[in-house]
Design an enzyme around this catalytic site. Structure first.
Site, mmCIF file in Angstrom:
data_model
loop_
_atom_site.group_PDB
_atom_site.id
_atom_site.type_symbol
_atom_site.label_atom_id
_atom_site.label_comp_id
_atom_site.label_asym_id
_atom_site.label_seq_id
_atom_site.Cartn_x
_atom_site.Cartn_y
_atom_site.Cartn_z
ATOM 1 N N SER A 405 0.982 -1.095 -0.404
ATOM 2 C CA SER A 405 -0.134 -0.390 -0.119
ATOM 3 C C SER A 405 1.091 1.560 0.194
ATOM 4 O O SER A 405 0.443 2.778 -0.643
ATOM 5 C CB SER A 405 -0.733 -0.135 1.324
ATOM 6 N N HIS A 426 -2.277 -2.360 -6.675
ATOM 7 C CA HIS A 426 -3.278 -2.042 -4.957
ATOM 8 C C HIS A 426 -3.966 -2.719 -5.010
ATOM 9 O O HIS A 426 -4.679 -1.185 -5.699
ATOM 10 C CB HIS A 426 -2.593 -0.392 -4.311
ATOM 11 N N GLU A 438 -4.753 0.265 -7.713
ATOM 12 C CA GLU A 438 -4.010 1.276 -8.498
ATOM 13 C C GLU A 438 -2.507 0.777 -8.399
ATOM 14 O O GLU A 438 -2.395 -0.638 -8.582
ATOM 15 C CB GLU A 438 -3.285 2.682 -7.054
ATOM 16 N N ASN A 476 -3.692 6.634 -0.383
ATOM 17 C CA ASN A 476 -2.936 6.543 0.815
ATOM 18 C C ASN A 476 -2.194 7.931 1.048
ATOM 19 O O ASN A 476 -2.342 8.541 2.189
ATOM 20 C CB ASN A 476 -2.433 5.424 1.058
#
Ligand code: 3H9
Length: 693
Positions: A405, A426, A438, A476
């Protein structure tokens, strides 16, 4: 006749075919062509008209690209009215997805026949509109108000069998639309079937429309189009047909002018635009039929489920037999969910959890797979070991993907002798539900490996967004910024519960502290610890959340975090406020009141500002990529279009002014992103950047 419409007379039946790829949308040429074709059929003395479409589908709706421009005549309601008013019998033969304006055209016909796999529906509310070519007036007359409210306010696609049952269509036939349509039309003529204009049907029986309106508004959590649609349907009960049509038109035009409509259409095209990358034009992805997954925890098992359900073979690797058994248990449970929801049958379940899935504790089992996704513990040392082993066992050309992540994919790739084959994929948990993927492109990732990442995403039904390498990639990384803004507000006087409430009211599926509890507070704790060694001393990081974790309160999984979980609704955990008070005391902060508006502005400005940085640094290609990440992976309300679209609609100058105001008290955190400053100076929007690339 327009070249998107063809016309032929067969046995005195005017056969009118719509041919406007890709989805036969009802753009100006199609509308004109339909009106001309009806007139020609009448002039030719045809006994009936058959309307069908070539290609993959009966029209999937009005041409969305025309919205926002001045409407050009004939407008679609008039086209439907013209079809309905003809004294010649009209039959519509449907296939594919007869949606929105497409279904409205079909409702202008006297009879409807469909191929077995056809799906019909009125998805206008999903793009912030309501059916605007008679759908709210004709559908309730045809199938009753309750069913019409269901179909129109949900925007769902109704299968042919259900549509037949409801009375939306009259017959299902296996033949091609043209042949089936002709056969049906001949039958109708032979029976001397009457014309059947829906507008002449009696007004439908009303229901409690205020209750239906409130229910639609509540369910849509701030999105207004479904409740407007209820008012349109109400008009079908209360007004003459022509007046009802005028009411529908007025409601439609009102919605057309809203930010919600603009945002939802941005979302529709954005989801499609993210995966069309210029560098992938003409690049063939590597074939992927089998996938290896390392780690069978929640994430690994979720990815395995998604892969199996989309028809891939899976080899799942775990450290021990027990862990492999537990992983299988998780996969079986979620695939069983698909059986219960009627998505797959028992035989498919047996296949997916039997022959299609292999479990192993030996890396050699991955020797033949086409692509491997590593979903092990987030630790660089562990990841490097895994990739070194993959390098040793995987066949040449296998794609080696990490589901990290936030870790540096370049560094992971460097642990192999084939960095060109390494990529980040991801996923978001639960991986068989969440739409976002992602695709993290490292410095040396080969272009066909990137293409393979996108092809896999498509196969799994994901919205795949290209991301560059940085801590946290797109989502994130931005999350960390707005969480920090939220943490600062808590230190200064807001409560986590107030912040959650404000963000829920904004339309988020959950507030940030609820999300923390769901994900596990240990995740944020680990992030804070990881970032501590490189942290700038000017950064303000609260410690009250660490104290919760130290006490073993990690959120939902331990029954207690910011909220207390038990039977019924979660309750606020008062202990959190005590810990926060203690921290404020220790820091000498006198708490102040935060208005809901200030909370929203600070939270959103932090999100937009970091979004602008992520775009400015090339981590995300365009602002719309950031938007799609937030809509599909972070519970951002779709009807607000994503943070960058929202910012455009607020005005970027206003966002920048806010950031500069916040910076007066904290110039370290509130540094305007260079891209934001630049756009404001040039009088441009984020959307201008979307159009440039
Ligand atoms: C309406 O009808 C209003 C009326 O009530 C009243 C008017 C007065 N227009 O999704 P895909 C493009 S509102 C223009 O990748 P799939 C799409 O952008 C409309 N373009 O394929 C893509 O282009 P590209 C109500 C459209 O198989 C290509 O077609 N209808 C439209 O995954 C292929 O699409 C809807 O809201 C359109 N209406 O899914 C239905 N639709 O190749 C919207 C598609 O350049 N459409 N395109 O990227 C859908 O839900 C899906 O596209 C559909 C096919 C299920 C049809």
């Amino acid at each position: 006749m327009e070249d998107v419409i063809s016309y032929a007379l067969e046995d005195n039946i005017a056969v009118v075919a719509i041919d406007s790829p890709p989805v036969n949308a009802l753009g100006l040429a199609v509308r004109r062509g339909l009106v001309d074709a009806i007139a020609k059929a009448e002039n030719d003395g045809a006994k009936a008209v058959l309307i069908y479409a070539e290609g993959r589908t009966f029209p999937a709706g009005a041409d969305i690209r025309e919205f926002g421009k001045p409407p050009q005549e004939p407008i679609l309601p008039d086209v439907c009215a013209r079809i309905e008013a003809s004294d010649v019998l009209v039959v519509a033969a449907l296939h594919g997805t007869a949606l929105g304006g497409g279904l409205e055209v079909a409702l202008g016909a006297d009879y409807r026949i469909a191929a077995p796999g056809t799906r019909v529906g009125m998805p206008e509310v999903l793009i912030g509109l309501l059916p605007g070519a008679g759908g709210t007036q004709r559908l309730p007359r045809l199938i009753g108000v309750e069913k019409a409210i269901d179909v129109i306010t949900s925007g769902r696609q109704v299968g042919a069998a259900e549509a037949l049952d409801m009375g939306i269509i009259d017959r299902i036939d296996n033949e091609s639309p043209r042949e089936a349509g002709l056969a049906y039309t001949r039958d109708l003529l032979a029976q001397d079937a009457p014309r059947r204009p829906i507008s002449a049907m009696p007004a439908p029986t009303p229901v409690d429309f205020d209750a239906a309106y409130d229910a639609a508004l509540k369910k849509a959590r701030g999105q207004i189009s479904p409740s407007y649609a209820v008012r349109g349907i109400q008009a079908a009960c209360e007004l003459e047909f022509a007046e009802g049509m005028a009411r529908e038109r007025a409601l439609f035009r009102e919605l057309m002018e809203t930010d919600q409509r603009a945002a939802l259409i941005h979302a529709f095209f954005g989801e499609r635009a993210v995966s069309s990358l210029p560098e992938l034009k003409g690049v063939t992805p590597r074939p992927v039929a089998s996938v290896g997954i390392i780690g069978g925890g929640t994430m690994g098992a979720g990815i395995a489920t998604a892969a199996l359900l989309s028809g891939l073979e899976v080899v799942l690797l775990e450290m021990t037999e027990d862990a492999a058994d537990a992983a299988k248990g998780r996969i079986v449970k979620s695939i069983l969910g698909a059986v219960k929801r009627g998505k797959i049958d028992q035989a498919r379940f047996d296949h997916l959890t039997g022959t299609a899935l292999k479990l192993s504790t030996d890396y050699d089992a991955l020797a033949k797979v086409d692509l491997v996704i590593e979903a092990v513990f987030e630790d660089m040392g562990v990841k490097k070991q895994v990739f070194a082993k993959l390098d040793a066992v995987c066949k040449p050309g296998a794609v080696l993907a990490t589901n990290t992540s936030y870790l540096d994919v370049n560094e992971i790739a460097a642990a192999t002798s084939r960095p060109g084959d390494v990529i980040g994929l991801h996923f978001f948990s639960p991986a068989y539900v969440m739409k976002l993927l992602e695709v993290v492109v490292a410095e040396r990732t080969a272009t066909d490996v990137v293409a393979t990442g996108f092809a896999l995403g498509k196969k799994l039904g994901k919205v795949s967004v290209r991301a560059g390498v940085c801590d946290g990639f797109i989502g994130n990384r931005i999350l960390l910024a707005y969480r920090t803004a939220a943490d600062h507000m808590v230190l200064e006087g807001a409560s986590p519960f107030q912040i959650d409430r404000v963000m829920l009211d904004f339309g988020f599926a959950m507030g940030p502290f609820q999300v923390g509890d769901l994900a596990g507070l240990d995740i944020g704790w680990a992030t804070r610890k990881r970032l501590a060694p490189t942290r700038d001393p000017r950064e303000r990081v609260p410690t009250y959340a660490d104290k919760l974790c130290e006490q073993g309160h990690l959120g939902q999984k331990t029954g207690r975090g910011y909220y207390i979980y038990g039977d019924g609704a979660a309750k606020e955990n008062p202990e959190v406020l005590t810990l926060i008070d203690a921290e404020r005391d220790a820091l000498g902060i006198t708490p102040r009141e935060f208005s809901d508006d200030e909370i929203l502005r600070r939270y959103m400005c932090a999100m937009v500002n970091e979004g602008a940085r992520v775009v400015g640094e090339g981590i995300a290609r365009r602002p719309l990529d950031v938007d799609m990440v937030f809509l599909t992976g972070y519970g951002f309300p779709r009807y607000r279009g994503g943070p960058m679209k929202w910012a455009d609609m607020q005005g970027l100058k206003r966002i920048l002014d806010d950031i500069n105001t916040f910076a007066e008290a904290d110039s370290y955190f509130w540094q305007p992103a260079p891209l934001l400053t630049e756009l404001v100076a040039q009088g441009k929007t984020f959307d201008d950047l979307n159009k440039e690339t």
